[in-house]
Design an enzyme around this catalytic site. Structure first.
Site, PDB file in Angstrom:
ATOM      1  N   TYR A   1       0.747  -1.044  -0.010  1.00 23.59           N
ATOM      2  CA  TYR A   1      -0.168  -0.106  -0.049  1.00 23.59           C
ATOM      3  C   TYR A   1       0.937   1.234  -0.041  1.00 23.59           C
ATOM      4  CZ  TYR A   1      -3.648   3.177   1.462  1.00 23.59           C
ATOM      5  OH  TYR A   1      -4.624   4.298   1.638  1.00 23.59           O
ATOM      6  N   ASP A   2       1.913   1.180   1.055  1.00 22.96           N
ATOM      7  CA  ASP A   2       2.795   2.676   1.040  1.00 22.96           C
ATOM      8  C   ASP A   2       3.403   2.840   0.050  1.00 22.96           C
ATOM      9  OD1 ASP A   2       1.472   1.919   3.619  1.00 22.96           O
ATOM     10  OD2 ASP A   2       3.566   1.962   4.706  1.00 22.96           O
TER      11      ASP A   2
ATOM     12  N   SER B   1     -14.219   2.393  12.950  1.00 21.65           N
ATOM     13  CA  SER B   1     -15.327   1.426  12.843  1.00 21.65           C
ATOM     14  C   SER B   1     -15.158   0.247  13.812  1.00 21.65           C
ATOM     15  CB  SER B   1     -15.155   0.862  11.371  1.00 21.65           C
ATOM     16  OG  SER B   1     -13.902   0.535  11.091  1.00 21.65           O
TER      17      SER B   1
HETATM   18  N1  LIG Z   1     -10.513   6.474   4.362  1.00 22.43           N
HETATM   19  C1  LIG Z   1      -9.338   6.853   4.732  1.00 22.43           C
HETATM   20  O1  LIG Z   1      -9.010   7.210   6.003  1.00 22.43           O
HETATM   21  C2  LIG Z   1      -8.353   7.013   3.544  1.00 22.43           C
HETATM   22  C3  LIG Z   1      -6.985   7.436   3.841  1.00 22.43           C
HETATM   23  C4  LIG Z   1      -5.730   7.791   3.180  1.00 22.43           C
HETATM   24  C5  LIG Z   1      -6.101   7.525   2.057  1.00 22.43           C
HETATM   25  N2  LIG Z   1      -7.416   6.856   1.472  1.00 22.43           N
HETATM   26  C6  LIG Z   1      -7.461   6.678  -0.013  1.00 22.43           C
HETATM   27  O2  LIG Z   1      -8.799   7.081  -0.232  1.00 22.43           O
HETATM   28  C7  LIG Z   1      -9.359   6.302  -1.431  1.00 22.43           C
HETATM   29  C8  LIG Z   1     -10.677   5.705  -0.895  1.00 22.43           C
HETATM   30  O3  LIG Z   1     -10.378   4.916   0.431  1.00 22.43           O
HETATM   31  P1  LIG Z   1     -11.896   4.655   1.271  1.00 22.43           P
HETATM   32  O4  LIG Z   1     -11.636   4.582   2.599  1.00 22.43           O
HETATM   33  O5  LIG Z   1     -12.970   5.108   0.585  1.00 22.43           O
HETATM   34  O6  LIG Z   1     -11.657   2.874   0.961  1.00 22.43           O
HETATM   35  P2  LIG Z   1     -12.760   1.979   0.188  1.00 22.43           P
HETATM   36  O7  LIG Z   1     -11.898   0.613   0.402  1.00 22.43           O
HETATM   37  O8  LIG Z   1     -13.841   1.971   0.936  1.00 22.43           O
HETATM   38  O9  LIG Z   1     -12.708   2.340  -1.232  1.00 22.43           O
HETATM   39  C9  LIG Z   1     -12.019   1.974  -2.351  1.00 22.43           C
HETATM   40  C10 LIG Z   1     -12.746   1.726  -3.451  1.00 22.43           C
HETATM   41  O10 LIG Z   1     -11.832   1.138  -4.517  1.00 22.43           O
HETATM   42  C11 LIG Z   1     -12.492   0.071  -5.133  1.00 22.43           C
HETATM   43  N3  LIG Z   1     -11.301  -0.588  -5.848  1.00 22.43           N
HETATM   44  C12 LIG Z   1     -10.282  -1.311  -5.161  1.00 22.43           C
HETATM   45  N4  LIG Z   1      -9.360  -1.868  -6.138  1.00 22.43           N
HETATM   46  C13 LIG Z   1     -10.025  -1.441  -7.426  1.00 22.43           C
HETATM   47  C14 LIG Z   1      -9.623  -1.661  -8.772  1.00 22.43           C
HETATM   48  N5  LIG Z   1      -8.541  -2.452  -9.053  1.00 22.43           N
HETATM   49  N6  LIG Z   1     -10.532  -1.251  -9.791  1.00 22.43           N
HETATM   50  C15 LIG Z   1     -11.453  -0.407  -9.530  1.00 22.43           C
HETATM   51  N7  LIG Z   1     -11.878  -0.208  -8.261  1.00 22.43           N
HETATM   52  C16 LIG Z   1     -11.143  -0.569  -7.110  1.00 22.43           C
HETATM   53  C17 LIG Z   1     -12.912  -0.629  -4.116  1.00 22.43           C
HETATM   54  O11 LIG Z   1     -13.852  -1.769  -4.407  1.00 22.43           O
HETATM   55  C18 LIG Z   1     -13.600   0.358  -3.146  1.00 22.43           C
HETATM   56  O12 LIG Z   1     -14.919   0.728  -3.741  1.00 22.43           O
HETATM   57  C19 LIG Z   1      -8.126   5.052  -1.425  1.00 22.43           C
HETATM   58  O13 LIG Z   1      -7.486   5.340  -2.874  1.00 22.43           O
HETATM   59  C20 LIG Z   1      -7.445   5.081  -0.085  1.00 22.43           C
HETATM   60  O14 LIG Z   1      -6.288   4.791  -0.361  1.00 22.43           O
HETATM   61  C21 LIG Z   1      -8.269   6.670   2.299  1.00 22.43           C
END
Ligand SMILES: NC(=O)c1ccc[n+]([C@@H]2O[C@H](COP(=O)([O-])OP(=O)(O)OC[C@H]3O[C@@H](n4cnc5c(N)ncnc54)[C@H](O)[C@@H]3O)[C@@H](O)[C@H]2O)c1
Length: 319
Positions: A143-144, A187
């Site tokens: 991820y990182d 959560s």
């Molecule tokens: N929520 C947080 O605190 C947070 C913090 C840092 C970064 N982010 C980034 O924000 C974005 C959204 O995070 P989130 O919390 O909503 O997570 P989440 O897991 O709910 O959402 C990610 C979405 O991407 C989709 N996905 C994954 N792989 C895919 C692929 N290959 N093709 C198409 N869709 C794909 C998943 O099905 C999901 O709907 C991510 O990129 C995450 O890295 C979130």
């Protein structure tokens, strides 16, 4: 405007779809449902300005849009470690595909990057000029390092092809539509508290985190996307107040009125001790500051999980 949101059926993506539709944009949501779900956007399906397509970003996509938000990637450690190779592929190949699309369309593209690119930081708070301390070969590296490489690609597309890019480094964000089994601290604690189960804390609970409510984050995304073309970021988006994990557990117990007790478990590998954004850049360049207090945001989130868990209980009872 017509806007593409990859990962739009996930937690953050579904809120972004909703907000952009409220602002009268057309939204195309592309998701492979790895961690997201149709349920998150079910209420939007009847809207003529909304399209949902099942698509994996590791495959090229051809749509005509004016802006792209690239959010596709599982965000929670238990989910991104489930298939680490695919996590890196999603971040890296997915970024290349979306950047190629943005290049063809001459469209601005925003990358959902992460505070995890700072790794286990030596300084706190972290500002955007800090390069981070990341283990390149650990269980969190898919991820990182995937997200770090995506940032590199974004800047190389800008330097090489003059593409309009925007990079948001998101710090812990929480709110309704996180999965029950998301596995991240907010959560986890809420679900355990609502079920009156033990609240599990990793380590001594003194590690700190900052928690941003989803509505504030989405506002930051939209401001960043619509900022002047020469402002690329990376820009930290998060809430600077720092809470220990133990404090969070105590607040959740209080707000839910739970009978849960707290149980300590061993700390996972590479778990950062401290995480707090310096958001001076977002404040000065975007006029953005998160407004929602932790207690208010938690109350909304608790109400959401309460509803989901009671629906689940009813289904189990009727089986
Ligand atoms: N929520 C947080 O605190 C947070 C913090 C840092 C970064 N982010 C980034 O924000 C974005 C959204 O995070 P989130 O919390 O909503 O997570 P989440 O897991 O709910 O959402 C990610 C979405 O991407 C989709 N996905 C994954 N792989 C895919 C692929 N290959 N093709 C198409 N869709 C794909 C998943 O099905 C999901 O709907 C991510 O990129 C995450 O890295 C979130």
């Amino acid at each position: 405007m017509r806007v593409l949101i990859t990962g739009g059926a996930g937690f953050l993506g579904s809120h972004l779809c909703e907000q952009l539709l409220k602002q009268n944009h057309e939204v195309i949501c592309a998701d492979n449902f790895f961690t997201g779900s149709r349920r998150n956007v079910l209420h939007l399906l009847g809207n003529p300005d909304f399209d949902l397509i099942r698509h994996d970003v590791t495959v090229a996509l051809s749509v005509e849009v004016d802006q792209i938000y690239n959010l596709a990637c599982p965000a929670s450690p238990i989910h991104y470690q489930r298939d680490p190779v695919s996590t890196t592929r999603t971040s890296v190949v997915g970024a290349v595909n979306m950047l190629d699309l943005a290049r063809r369309l001459h469209a601005p593209i925003l990358q959902a990057s992460t505070s995890e690119i700072y790794g286990d930081p030596e300084i706190s708070p972290q500002s955007e000029d800090y390069w981070g301390r990341v283990n390149p070969i650990g269980p969190r590296s898919c991820y990182d390092e995937g997200k770090r490489c995506a940032e590199t690609l974004f800047f190389d597309y800008r330097r090489q092809y003059d593409l309009q890019i925007k990079i948001a480094r998101i710090f812990n964000t929480y709110g309704p539509r996180m999965r029950i089994d998301d596995g991240r601290v907010v959560s986890n604690f809420i679900v355990q508290a609502l079920r009156n189960e033990e609240i599990t804390i990793y380590g001594d609970g003194k590690q700190t985190r900052s928690f941003c409510y989803v509505d504030d984050l989405i506002e930051g995304f939209i401001r960043l996307m619509n900022s002047p073309p020469n402002f690329t970021g990376p820009v930290n988006l998060g809430k600077p107040d720092e809470f220990s994990v133990l404090e969070l557990a105590e607040i959740v117990i209080e707000l839910t009125g739970s009978r849960s007790s707290i149980r300590q478990l061993p700390l996972p590998v590479d778990d950062p001790r401290q995480r707090r954004p310096d958001i001076t850049l977002a404040e000065t360049k975007l006029g953005w500051f998160p407004q929602t207090s932790l207690r208010v945001g938690l109350a909304h989130t608790i109400a959401y999980f309460d509803q989901v868990l009671s629906a689940e209980r009813k289904t189990t009872a009727s089986v």
